[in-house]
Design a protein around this motif. Sequence first.
Motif, PDB file in Angstrom:
ATOM      1  N   GLY A  26       0.559  -1.043   0.184  1.00  0.00           N
ATOM      2  CA  GLY A  26      -0.210   0.292  -0.088  1.00  0.00           C
ATOM      3  C   GLY A  26       0.836   1.078  -0.162  1.00  0.00           C
ATOM      4  O   GLY A  26       2.080   0.982  -0.756  1.00  0.00           O
ATOM      5  N   LYS A  27       0.228   2.454   0.460  1.00  0.00           N
ATOM      6  CA  LYS A  27       1.318   3.679   0.587  1.00  0.00           C
ATOM      7  C   LYS A  27       1.629   3.822   2.139  1.00  0.00           C
ATOM      8  O   LYS A  27       0.488   3.675   2.700  1.00  0.00           O
ATOM      9  CB  LYS A  27      -0.079   4.554   0.307  1.00  0.00           C
ATOM     10  N   LYS A  79       1.835   3.248  -4.705  1.00  0.00           N
ATOM     11  CA  LYS A  79       1.555   1.922  -3.608  1.00  0.00           C
ATOM     12  C   LYS A  79       2.908   0.849  -3.280  1.00  0.00           C
ATOM     13  O   LYS A  79       4.172   0.869  -4.739  1.00  0.00           O
ATOM     14  CB  LYS A  79       0.600   0.540  -4.040  1.00  0.00           C
ATOM     15  N   ASP A  98       5.056  -0.780  -6.460  1.00  0.00           N
ATOM     16  CA  ASP A  98       4.034  -1.522  -7.459  1.00  0.00           C
ATOM     17  C   ASP A  98       4.234  -2.539  -8.262  1.00  0.00           C
ATOM     18  O   ASP A  98       3.973  -3.171  -8.520  1.00  0.00           O
ATOM     19  CB  ASP A  98       3.021  -0.674  -7.529  1.00  0.00           C
TER      20      ASP A  98
END
Length: 115
Positions: A26-27, A79, A98
Amino acid sequence: MQESVRRIIETEEARMGLIVVNAWYGKFVNDQSRKHEKVKVIDVTVPLQCLVKDSKLILTEASKAGLPGFYDPCVGEEKSLKVLYQFRGVLHQVMSADNEALRIPKQSHRIDTDG
């Protein structure tokens, strides 16, 4: 998925292979000025361990959100995948964008615990 992971971990432990200790997707917010932002990450330890074959994990140059057991916790935002893993009894850590391909284990991911 839990049963598969249990078997994979038993096999990997027996050969001192690749064990995913923790994995998040995720972030990640690590800038102090943006600390008020909500961190949007999901725990993907179990789904990632399921992808380990013969003490290796290879991910292609595609969004990790499409992997089994993953989803996009912050649609439209950048991400990363952060993985803490053990290989040959030594801790390793890597952070990957990502859409970046990822191959583990790698010597460069090793965490230096001497001193």
